[in-house]
Design a protein around this motif. Structure first.
Motif, PDB file in Angstrom:
ATOM      1  N   GLY A   1       0.817  -1.226   0.000  1.00 59.19           N
ATOM      2  CA  GLY A   1       0.000   0.000   0.000  1.00 59.19           C
ATOM      3  C   GLY A   1       0.840   1.260   0.000  1.00 59.19           C
ATOM      4  O   GLY A   1       0.454   2.266  -0.595  1.00 59.19           O
TER       5      GLY A   1
ATOM      6  N   TRP B   1       2.184  -4.924 -19.677  1.00 54.91           N
ATOM      7  CA  TRP B   1       1.577  -6.159 -19.192  1.00 54.91           C
ATOM      8  C   TRP B   1       2.396  -7.359 -19.692  1.00 54.91           C
ATOM      9  O   TRP B   1       2.644  -7.465 -20.884  1.00 54.91           O
ATOM     10  CB  TRP B   1       0.139  -6.259 -19.677  1.00 54.91           C
ATOM     11  CG  TRP B   1      -0.780  -5.349 -18.931  1.00 54.91           C
ATOM     12  CD1 TRP B   1      -1.151  -4.114 -19.285  1.00 54.91           C
ATOM     13  CD2 TRP B   1      -1.404  -5.646 -17.701  1.00 54.91           C
ATOM     14  NE1 TRP B   1      -1.971  -3.556 -18.355  1.00 54.91           N
ATOM     15  CE2 TRP B   1      -2.159  -4.493 -17.348  1.00 54.91           C
ATOM     16  CE3 TRP B   1      -1.408  -6.749 -16.815  1.00 54.91           C
ATOM     17  CZ2 TRP B   1      -2.905  -4.408 -16.190  1.00 54.91           C
ATOM     18  CZ3 TRP B   1      -2.174  -6.648 -15.670  1.00 54.91           C
ATOM     19  CH2 TRP B   1      -2.899  -5.503 -15.346  1.00 54.91           C
TER      20      TRP B   1
ATOM     21  N   GLU C   1      -6.834   0.787 -15.844  1.00 54.99           N
ATOM     22  CA  GLU C   1      -5.528   0.131 -15.857  1.00 54.99           C
ATOM     23  C   GLU C   1      -5.101  -0.209 -14.426  1.00 54.99           C
ATOM     24  O   GLU C   1      -4.676  -1.324 -14.112  1.00 54.99           O
ATOM     25  CB  GLU C   1      -4.534   1.101 -16.501  1.00 54.99           C
ATOM     26  CG  GLU C   1      -3.122   0.577 -16.593  1.00 54.99           C
ATOM     27  CD  GLU C   1      -2.841  -0.028 -17.958  1.00 54.99           C
ATOM     28  OE1 GLU C   1      -3.664   0.193 -18.864  1.00 54.99           O
ATOM     29  OE2 GLU C   1      -1.832  -0.731 -18.107  1.00 54.99           O
ATOM     30  N   MET C   2      -5.269   0.771 -13.559  1.00 53.18           N
ATOM     31  CA  MET C   2      -4.843   0.610 -12.174  1.00 53.18           C
ATOM     32  C   MET C   2      -5.659  -0.495 -11.502  1.00 53.18           C
ATOM     33  O   MET C   2      -5.118  -1.355 -10.811  1.00 53.18           O
ATOM     34  CB  MET C   2      -5.028   1.939 -11.449  1.00 53.18           C
ATOM     35  CG  MET C   2      -4.336   2.020 -10.125  1.00 53.18           C
ATOM     36  SD  MET C   2      -4.098   3.738  -9.668  1.00 53.18           S
ATOM     37  CE  MET C   2      -5.737   4.153  -9.138  1.00 53.18           C
TER      38      MET C   2
ATOM     39  N   GLU D   1      -7.136  -2.954 -12.841  1.00 50.45           N
ATOM     40  CA  GLU D   1      -6.752  -4.247 -13.387  1.00 50.45           C
ATOM     41  C   GLU D   1      -5.454  -4.742 -12.742  1.00 50.45           C
ATOM     42  O   GLU D   1      -5.330  -5.905 -12.352  1.00 50.45           O
ATOM     43  CB  GLU D   1      -6.543  -4.110 -14.899  1.00 50.45           C
ATOM     44  CG  GLU D   1      -7.271  -5.151 -15.713  1.00 50.45           C
ATOM     45  CD  GLU D   1      -7.125  -4.869 -17.196  1.00 50.45           C
ATOM     46  OE1 GLU D   1      -6.493  -5.679 -17.893  1.00 50.45           O
ATOM     47  OE2 GLU D   1      -7.623  -3.814 -17.650  1.00 50.45           O
ATOM     48  N   GLU D   2      -4.504  -3.825 -12.664  1.00 53.29           N
ATOM     49  CA  GLU D   2      -3.195  -4.174 -12.114  1.00 53.29           C
ATOM     50  C   GLU D   2      -3.343  -4.688 -10.688  1.00 53.29           C
ATOM     51  O   GLU D   2      -2.795  -5.729 -10.314  1.00 53.29           O
ATOM     52  CB  GLU D   2      -2.283  -2.946 -12.144  1.00 53.29           C
ATOM     53  CG  GLU D   2      -0.913  -3.226 -11.526  1.00 53.29           C
ATOM     54  CD  GLU D   2      -0.047  -1.976 -11.438  1.00 53.29           C
ATOM     55  OE1 GLU D   2      -0.556  -0.874 -11.732  1.00 53.29           O
ATOM     56  OE2 GLU D   2       1.124  -2.119 -11.078  1.00 53.29           O
ATOM     57  N   LEU D   3      -4.118  -3.933  -9.888  1.00 54.11           N
ATOM     58  CA  LEU D   3      -4.272  -4.304  -8.482  1.00 54.11           C
ATOM     59  C   LEU D   3      -5.013  -5.625  -8.361  1.00 54.11           C
ATOM     60  O   LEU D   3      -4.673  -6.476  -7.544  1.00 54.11           O
ATOM     61  CB  LEU D   3      -4.990  -3.199  -7.711  1.00 54.11           C
ATOM     62  CG  LEU D   3      -4.191  -1.893  -7.625  1.00 54.11           C
ATOM     63  CD1 LEU D   3      -5.000  -0.808  -6.940  1.00 54.11           C
ATOM     64  CD2 LEU D   3      -2.879  -2.121  -6.878  1.00 54.11           C
TER      65      LEU D   3
ATOM     66  N   ALA E   1      -5.009  -7.996 -10.533  1.00 56.93           N
ATOM     67  CA  ALA E   1      -4.101  -9.069 -10.947  1.00 56.93           C
ATOM     68  C   ALA E   1      -3.180  -9.444  -9.792  1.00 56.93           C
ATOM     69  O   ALA E   1      -2.942 -10.632  -9.517  1.00 56.93           O
ATOM     70  CB  ALA E   1      -3.290  -8.617 -12.158  1.00 56.93           C
ATOM     71  N   LEU E   2      -2.651  -8.444  -9.117  1.00 54.24           N
ATOM     72  CA  LEU E   2      -1.744  -8.717  -8.000  1.00 54.24           C
ATOM     73  C   LEU E   2      -2.466  -9.448  -6.872  1.00 54.24           C
ATOM     74  O   LEU E   2      -1.917 -10.338  -6.251  1.00 54.24           O
ATOM     75  CB  LEU E   2      -1.149  -7.413  -7.468  1.00 54.24           C
ATOM     76  CG  LEU E   2      -0.127  -6.720  -8.386  1.00 54.24           C
ATOM     77  CD1 LEU E   2       0.359  -5.433  -7.769  1.00 54.24           C
ATOM     78  CD2 LEU E   2       1.041  -7.649  -8.669  1.00 54.24           C
TER      79      LEU E   2
ATOM     80  N   ALA F   1      -4.171   2.824  -1.083  1.00 56.33           N
ATOM     81  CA  ALA F   1      -3.039   2.870  -2.004  1.00 56.33           C
ATOM     82  C   ALA F   1      -3.462   3.496  -3.326  1.00 56.33           C
ATOM     83  O   ALA F   1      -2.780   4.375  -3.867  1.00 56.33           O
ATOM     84  CB  ALA F   1      -2.505   1.458  -2.242  1.00 56.33           C
TER      85      ALA F   1
ATOM     86  N   ALA G   1      -2.129   6.880  -5.011  1.00 53.77           N
ATOM     87  CA  ALA G   1      -1.537   6.828  -6.346  1.00 53.77           C
ATOM     88  C   ALA G   1      -2.205   7.849  -7.252  1.00 53.77           C
ATOM     89  O   ALA G   1      -1.563   8.527  -8.049  1.00 53.77           O
ATOM     90  CB  ALA G   1      -1.702   5.441  -6.924  1.00 53.77           C
TER      91      ALA G   1
END
Lengths: 110, 877
Positions: A43, A62, B22-23, B25-27, B29-30, B45, B49
């Motif tokens: 975070g 990606w 995008e963000m 999706e990224e989060l 995915a993680l 977070a 950001a």
């Protein structure tokens, strides 16, 4: 141990020297690299990551990881490499200067 | 640079949405493979950001605005009440600010206004003006003169009854002021030539638009009175003359006076004692006002000596020089209106500001009640990581949106409001005030400051309150009755007390001004005001010579007195309550030491004048038919003059002197009358001379008729009687003295009417506030009431509990408000006369009004409380 204020950006750039990593990977790399001393929560890392990306020091794409998972990977740009160089020498000077002052305390036997 | 560009790009919704996506999706995915524990608070977070990527402040603001508008639309009742009260409050303040700016603070739209000075407050003769113009060059670059505005018939056609306001100005007037013509030319020095006067006029922009539709006018004809003039040009739009509030429609050269008033104009131009001009000068650079006064005083003394035709001894000359000339800076022009309305406007402004404060307190209490209801929401937002500052900013943004909307509405409302106030003001008699309230940068600043103040006053307290909430209490027991006695209650009660207190101040003011007006309505002005008619008769078409015109007046008087229904008739040159006057110096043969001022006002009046007016004759006798040109010159003085110069002695039989063209003339005092005055504030030294002993005829005569029948019956008979005497003689106007006297009370009426309006609004606001607070209280304590009634409380007991709140708020509010009103009313002492401002009866009256309406407002919530069904209330928990 907490990360010294303002050094997180530098740490992020440093971990990316060895190659592209995803966000969680960067956090993990800092933790293992410090021998577990620096425990960075994702975070707090994430905004720093976005900041250096915003400044053009890292780029992202990606990709699919070794474990076949899709994730966003970050890599160092030439500008980022230059920035890391500059910050690195600054940092070593700073550490040396602080160490000079912070010699052994008088009266302590260690 | 690139980084900034990227951040700017983030303000674009499409780019921003893509980035958001995008963000996310990224989060996501993680989250698939990283252990939950190590990820921490992802919402936070992402929020941080976002701050890095865009402009968090701007982003936040945009979000705040969207949210504010959404929440305002959801809470329609709150929005409507707050919007209405704030926009009305702001509109009133803006209107009065605009008015005060136009009347009190704005500089004249002329070249170098700071150089302009006016010659004290008394008017001067044409002779005096020409003397100053000739001899004051050392101190003053230019000397210019203007007459007061006069209402005459004004039209492009020769026979029209359309009236307009005209002003006579010196030939150098426009040049010296640096005022240009928008069309054609202005009046030039060669127009104002006593030997070869030209018949030209300059139109004001407003009149040009109104009467000519802004068409082609230069060289066209304009009839002023019965005389044809040529239109020379139109002045620039912003110029309205030097008297703020008087704005003439048309300017003429001074020497055109003889054309507009053919009967007497020449006499006014040549008579050294006819004071009808205001003189202005432009100070030479480097000459101070003090020095200019020293230079001008000997000139002024010379003029006075020539005027009065005495050859004074050295000591008298020195005494006259003591009475030095006074120059007053006139960068903001001069204004009779300003003197009269400055104080009332300040008071109204203060009342309006207090009214706006009341509206704000109302909004605050509504906000607090709302904040209490939306505690859960705020608590949730705080819990999921929204910063306290963000929540506070949310409150402020909401208030800002409300204030901005109210200010916008107020900007639409303020013009009609200002016009309504201006329409209640007049310069004097039949000259309405002519003021332009302008929407300009000063007004814009005022609106901005007022809007921001409202935002801060209304928004800050609820914002702090919202962020200070206890998270856990907010989440777990937001609407629980038992825990309901939260922190909002004392604040809310305080708001209620403030509302009552402020309302009491406003209502006290209202009562004060209303009682003042009532007292003034009974003010008789020194005459028996009912059944008295003032008829202005225009005999200028008759072609009378001066002496014959004087005889005509007395013939008309005899004729009018014989009309059926007319008990008595008389006449005077200036009339009463019309603001017209003649002034001069005088002397008496008997002077008490304290009386030094020997300057006053006089009028020529006909036989039986005071009998007709119904004015009490305190000593001696009224004028009669026996006072003629061949009998002993006589004078009647008013009570003020008699008291000042004779103390308790009777002045009857003493000598009275007045400077006249033929030298100092001696009169014998034959009577003392009560003061005839149009307002309670000023008593002037006044004397009356017998018109029949006087050779010069005025350009109009006011006839007074004491009538025993309605005016509608009398007027045709009067017209018929005049036609019999001379068909060319016309009635110019007919007014009842009662109405005239009422018209002179306009400052008081203005205060009373505005006072009523604001007082009424204050009462409404306070009642609405108390209603709202108690309703909220009842809703909040529903289950408490339910438990009480379940435990056997009677309806009366329940009512008592709620009423106790109301009484408590009222009690404290009245105490605080009473003390405040006591202090504040001292500032308006100068505005009210017949009543003592700290009369306790006024505050008691105000309190009773307030208590009654507050209890009425409390009625519905109390009734609702007694109807709470215990079972339902408890089940709702």
């Amino acid at each position: 141990m907490d990360v010294v204020q303002g050094t997180l950006d530098m740490l992020v750039l440093r971990t990316l020297v060895f190659g592209p990593l995803h966000g969680y990977g960067i956090a993990k790399a800092i933790e293992t690299g410090s021998g577990g001393k620096l425990d960075i929560e994702f975070g707090s890392l994430y905004p720093a990551l976005k900041r250096v990306e915003q400044k053009g020091w890292v780029s992202s794409s990606w990709e699919t990881s070794d474990s076949k998972r899709r994730a966003k990977f970050y890599r160092l740009t030439p500008a980022g490499r230059r920035q890391l160089q500059a910050e690195h020498s600054q940092w070593t000077e700073f550490v040396r200067a602080v160490a000079a002052i912070m010699g052994p305390l008088p009266g302590s036997n260690t | 640079m690139k980084a900034l560009l990227r951040r700017l790009k983030f303000l674009l919704p499409s780019y921003r949405n893509a980035q958001e996506h995008e963000m996310e999706e990224e989060l996501a995915a993680l989250e698939q493979f990283a252990p939950r524990r190590e990820m921490g608070n992802l919402t936070r977070a992402a929020e941080e950001a976002r701050a890095v990527m865009g402009f968090p402040l701007l982003d936040g603001l945009a979000a705040d605005f969207r949210y504010a508008i959404r929440s305002l639309r959801r809470d329609k009742a709150f929005t409507a009440v707050a919007f209405l009260s704030l926009s009305i409050g702001l509109a009133g303040n803006i209107a009065i600010f605009g008015l005060m700016d136009a009347l009190l603070w704005r500089e004249l739209p002329i070249r170098a206004p700071e150089q302009l000075v006016s010659f004290e407050n008394t008017s001067r003769s044409y002779f005096g003006y020409t003397e100053f113009a000739l001899r004051a060059g050392v101190a003053l670059e230019d000397v210019l003169a203007q007459s007061d505005v006069t209402a005459v018939s004004l039209s492009a056609q020769s026979n029209s009854d359309q009236k307009g306001q005209i002003s006579f100005v010196s030939g150098n007037y426009f040049q010296a002021l640096g005022v240009q013509a928008a069309l054609g030319r202005t009046i030039q020095p060669y127009d104002d030539d006593r030997g070869h006067p030209s018949r030209v006029v300059v139109l004001s922009d407003a009149y040009w638009r109104r009467a000519f539709g802004a068409g082609e006018v230069v060289g066209h004809a304009l009839y002023v009175g019965k005389t044809k003039f040529e239109i020379a040009g139109v002045a620039v739009p912003e110029f309205f003359g030097l008297s703020v509030g008087e704005a003439p429609d048309v300017w003429l050269p001074l020497t055109a006076y003889q054309f507009v008033f053919p009967g007497s104009g020449s006499a006014w131009l040549d008579g050294k004692n006819n004071n009808w001009l205001e003189i202005f000068g432009r100070l030479r650079s480097g000459v101070s006002i003090r020095r200019a006064q020293a230079i001008l005083t000997p000139i002024s003394v010379d003029i006075d000596i020539i005027r009065s035709r005495i050859s004074p001894s050295e000591s008298v000359r020195r005494a006259m020089a003591q009475n030095a000339i006074r120059l007053i800076p006139a960068s903001k022009g001069v204004s009779e209106l300003r003197e009269r309305f400055s104080q009332p406007l300040h008071v109204i402004f203060a009342m309006l500001a207090i009214g706006l404060l009341l509206a704000c307190v109302n909004v605050i209490s509504l906000q607090l009640a709302r904040a209490d209801e939306s505690r859960k929401e705020f608590a949730t937002r705080l819990a999921i990581g929204a910063g306290r500052w963000r929540v506070a900013r949310q409150c402020l943004t909401e208030m800002f949106v409300l204030a901005a909307a109210s200010a916008a509405a107020a900007l639409l409302l303020y013009r009609p409001l200002a016009s309504a106030v201006i329409s209640m003001m007049s310069v004097w008699g039949d000259v309405p005030a002519n003021l332009a309230v302008r929407t300009d940068i000063r007004l814009a600043w005022f609106v901005l400051v007022a809007g921001v103040t409202v935002t801060l006053v209304c928004g800050l307290l609820p914002a702090i309150y919202a962020t200070r909430q206890n998270l856990r209490a907010g989440l777990s027991a937001a609407s629980s009755a038992i825990a309901g006695n939260g922190r909002g209650a004392p604040l809310l009660r305080l708001a209620g007390i403030l509302q009552v207190a402020i309302s009491l101040v406003l209502i006290t003011g209202t009562c004060l001004f209303a009682l003042n007006l009532r007292a003034l309505r009974n003010f008789d002005g020194g005459v028996r005001r009912t059944g008295l008619l003032d008829v202005e008769i225009d005999s200028s078409a008759g072609g009378y010579t001066e002496a014959k015109a004087v005889l005509l007046d007395d013939r008309l008087r005899t004729r009018l007195a014989s009309v059926a229904g007319v008990e008595s008739a008389s006449f005077s040159e200036n009339g009463i309550y019309l603001g017209r006057n003649s002034s001069n110096g005088f002397d008496v043969d008997h002077v008490t030491p304290s009386a030094t001022e020997r300057y006053g006002y006089y009028d020529y009046v006909g036989p039986n004048f005071f009998h007709t007016l119904g004015t009490t004759i305190l000593a001696g006798r009224d004028f009669s038919e026996r006072d003629t040109a061949s009998s002993l010159p006589v004078v009647i003085v008013n009570q003020t003059l008699a008291k000042r110069f004779f103390g308790n002695e009777s002045p009857v039989g003493h000598d009275f002197y007045m400077p006249e063209p033929g030298g100092r003339k001696r009169y014998q005092i034959i009577g003392v009358v009560r003061d005839v005055r149009d307002n309670l504030r000023v008593s002037r030294l006044t004397w009356y001379l017998a018109a029949n002993q006087h050779r010069v005829h005025p350009f109009s005569t006011q006839f007074f008729l004491r009538i025993a029948r309605p005016r509608a019956v009398i007027l045709p008979a009067v017209r018929a009687a005049l036609a019999e005497e001379d068909p060319r003689v016309e009635i110019a106007s007919a007014k009842s003295v009662d109405e005239l006297l009422n018209a002179t009370l306009e400052t008081d009426r203005l205060l009373a009417v505005l006072g009523w309006t604001f007082g009424g609004l204050a009462l409404l606001l306070a009642s609405a506030g108390i209603y709202g607070l108690l309703s909220y209280d009842v809703a909040r304590r529903r289950s408490e009431i339910g438990i009480r009634s379940a435990l056997g409380a009677q309806r009366a007991d329940v009512a008592k509990v709620i009423l106790y709140q109301a009484v408590q708020m009222l009690g404290f509010g009245l105490l605080i408000g009473g003390a405040a009103a006591n202090v504040l009313t001292r500032f308006v002492r100068a505005l009210v006369f017949q009543i003592r401002v700290n009369d306790p009866r006024i505050e008691i009256l105000a309190s009773v009004i307030l208590i009654l309406s507050a209890l009425a407002a409390a009625w519905f919530p109390v009734v609702r409380a007694t109807r709470v069904d215990p079972i339902r209330a408890l089940r709702a928990e």
